[in-house]
Design a protein around this motif. Structure first.
Motif, PDB file in Angstrom:
ATOM      1  N   PRO A 119       0.815  -1.230   0.000  1.00 27.01           N
ATOM      2  CA  PRO A 119       0.000   0.000   0.000  1.00 27.01           C
ATOM      3  C   PRO A 119       0.845   1.275   0.000  1.00 27.01           C
ATOM      4  N   LEU A 120       1.964   1.290   0.723  1.00 27.88           N
ATOM      5  CA  LEU A 120       2.827   2.479   0.704  1.00 27.88           C
ATOM      6  C   LEU A 120       3.444   2.697  -0.676  1.00 27.88           C
ATOM      7  N   LEU A 121       3.814   1.613  -1.335  1.00 24.05           N
ATOM      8  CA  LEU A 121       4.359   1.717  -2.690  1.00 24.05           C
ATOM      9  C   LEU A 121       3.316   2.281  -3.654  1.00 24.05           C
ATOM     10  N   ILE A 122       2.099   1.814  -3.554  1.00 28.19           N
ATOM     11  CA  ILE A 122       1.028   2.330  -4.413  1.00 28.19           C
ATOM     12  C   ILE A 122       0.730   3.787  -4.074  1.00 28.19           C
ATOM     13  N   LEU A 123       0.753   4.138  -2.786  1.00 30.03           N
ATOM     14  CA  LEU A 123       0.560   5.536  -2.390  1.00 30.03           C
ATOM     15  C   LEU A 123       1.663   6.420  -2.977  1.00 30.03           C
ATOM     16  N   ARG A 138       3.210  10.372  -7.121  1.00 31.10           N
ATOM     17  CA  ARG A 138       4.007  10.729  -8.312  1.00 31.10           C
ATOM     18  C   ARG A 138       3.114  11.079  -9.501  1.00 31.10           C
ATOM     19  N   ARG A 139       1.932  10.474  -9.577  1.00 31.30           N
ATOM     20  CA  ARG A 139       0.976  10.752 -10.657  1.00 31.30           C
ATOM     21  C   ARG A 139       0.047  11.922 -10.319  1.00 31.30           C
ATOM     22  N   ASN A 140       0.289  12.568  -9.215  1.00 33.12           N
ATOM     23  CA  ASN A 140      -0.499  13.713  -8.737  1.00 33.12           C
ATOM     24  C   ASN A 140      -1.968  13.379  -8.480  1.00 33.12           C
ATOM     25  N   LEU A 141      -2.254  12.122  -8.205  1.00 33.89           N
ATOM     26  CA  LEU A 141      -3.600  11.751  -7.787  1.00 33.89           C
ATOM     27  C   LEU A 141      -3.786  11.996  -6.291  1.00 33.89           C
ATOM     28  N   VAL A 142      -2.662  12.074  -5.588  1.00 34.09           N
ATOM     29  CA  VAL A 142      -2.646  12.377  -4.163  1.00 34.09           C
ATOM     30  C   VAL A 142      -1.618  13.477  -3.963  1.00 34.09           C
ATOM     31  N   ARG A 143      -2.034  14.585  -3.358  1.00 35.17           N
ATOM     32  CA  ARG A 143      -1.127  15.727  -3.178  1.00 35.17           C
ATOM     33  C   ARG A 143      -0.168  15.540  -2.014  1.00 35.17           C
ATOM     34  N   ILE A 151      -9.789   8.294  -1.668  1.00 36.35           N
ATOM     35  CA  ILE A 151     -10.506   7.271  -2.428  1.00 36.35           C
ATOM     36  C   ILE A 151      -9.565   6.154  -2.891  1.00 36.35           C
ATOM     37  N   TYR A 152      -8.532   6.495  -3.639  1.00 32.37           N
ATOM     38  CA  TYR A 152      -7.621   5.473  -4.162  1.00 32.37           C
ATOM     39  C   TYR A 152      -6.854   4.739  -3.063  1.00 32.37           C
ATOM     40  N   ILE A 192     -16.673   4.237   1.007  1.00 30.53           N
ATOM     41  CA  ILE A 192     -17.996   4.748   0.642  1.00 30.53           C
ATOM     42  C   ILE A 192     -18.273   6.074   1.344  1.00 30.53           C
ATOM     43  N   ILE A 193     -17.979   6.146   2.632  1.00 27.56           N
ATOM     44  CA  ILE A 193     -18.205   7.378   3.388  1.00 27.56           C
ATOM     45  C   ILE A 193     -17.343   8.516   2.849  1.00 27.56           C
ATOM     46  N   SER A 194     -16.137   8.182   2.389  1.00 28.87           N
ATOM     47  CA  SER A 194     -15.212   9.214   1.906  1.00 28.87           C
ATOM     48  C   SER A 194     -15.692   9.907   0.635  1.00 28.87           C
ATOM     49  N   PHE A 195     -16.663   9.342  -0.042  1.00 31.37           N
ATOM     50  CA  PHE A 195     -17.240  10.045  -1.183  1.00 31.37           C
ATOM     51  C   PHE A 195     -18.031  11.268  -0.724  1.00 31.37           C
ATOM     52  N   TYR A 196     -18.469  11.261   0.539  1.00 35.67           N
ATOM     53  CA  TYR A 196     -19.326  12.329   1.043  1.00 35.67           C
ATOM     54  C   TYR A 196     -18.735  13.123   2.205  1.00 35.67           C
TER      55      TYR A 196
END
Length: 168
Positions: free
Chosen positions: A57-61, A66-71, A82-83, A124-128
């Motif tokens: 999970p840390l590697l994926i994070l 790096r892809r700027n999906l997470v700041r 979400i991801y 699911i909760i994190s969508f809201y």
């Protein structure tokens, strides 16, 4: 100084390390579990948990960052969670699936299945809303401890007390 202490405590009790802590506790909680978990099984279980619940999970994070999906690695924004939560749910389920063949880890298997479901609920909760993932994960840990008390009558006064102090 206080800010650094708070960040240190937050990192120490971070949800990503909780399955590792739970497994360590289960392996050492009493003589029965210590006898079930031989040294070889302990190493296999610990290596599996470290790989599937921490390193992957840390590697994926890192790749998401790096892809700027997470700041930020702190996931301060609701949308950024979400991801990583999807990743955690997948890897928690993989851990459950891999370990379900090892009968010595039955309690841990139930914990990982519960953690998978909590990750999906958090997703699911994190969508809201932005909820505390620390509280959610430590609450799941507390639920597991209560389950051991209710189901098997284990004396869990200190583990429950410490967990409540961490949660509170």
């Amino acid at each position: 100084m206080e800010n650094r202490i708070a960040q240190g405590v937050s990192v120490l009790f971070h949800p990503i390390f909780l399955p590792f802590y739970v497994l360590l506790y289960l392996m050492n909680m009493n003589d029965l579990f210590a006898a079930i978990f031989t040294s070889r099984i302990q190493l296999i279980l610990l290596a599996t948990v470290v790989l599937t619940t921490i390193l992957c999970p840390l590697l994926i994070l890192f790749f998401l960052h790096r892809r700027n999906l997470v700041r930020s690695f702190f996931l301060n924004q609701r949308e950024e969670r979400i991801y990583p939560l999807l990743t955690m749910a997948i890897f928690y389920y993989i851990t459950y699936y891999v370990m379900k063949g090892i009968t010595a880890s039955l309690f841990f298997n139930f914990y990982m299945l519960g953690a998978t479901l909590l990750a999906v609920v958090a997703l699911i909760i994190s969508f809201y809303y932005k909820i505390s993932l620390h509280m959610l994960s430590w609450g799941g840990c507390l639920g597991m401890l209560f389950g051991l008390v209710i189901s098997f009558g284990f004396d869990m006064f200190w583990p429950v007390s410490v967990t409540i102090a961490i949660v509170g």
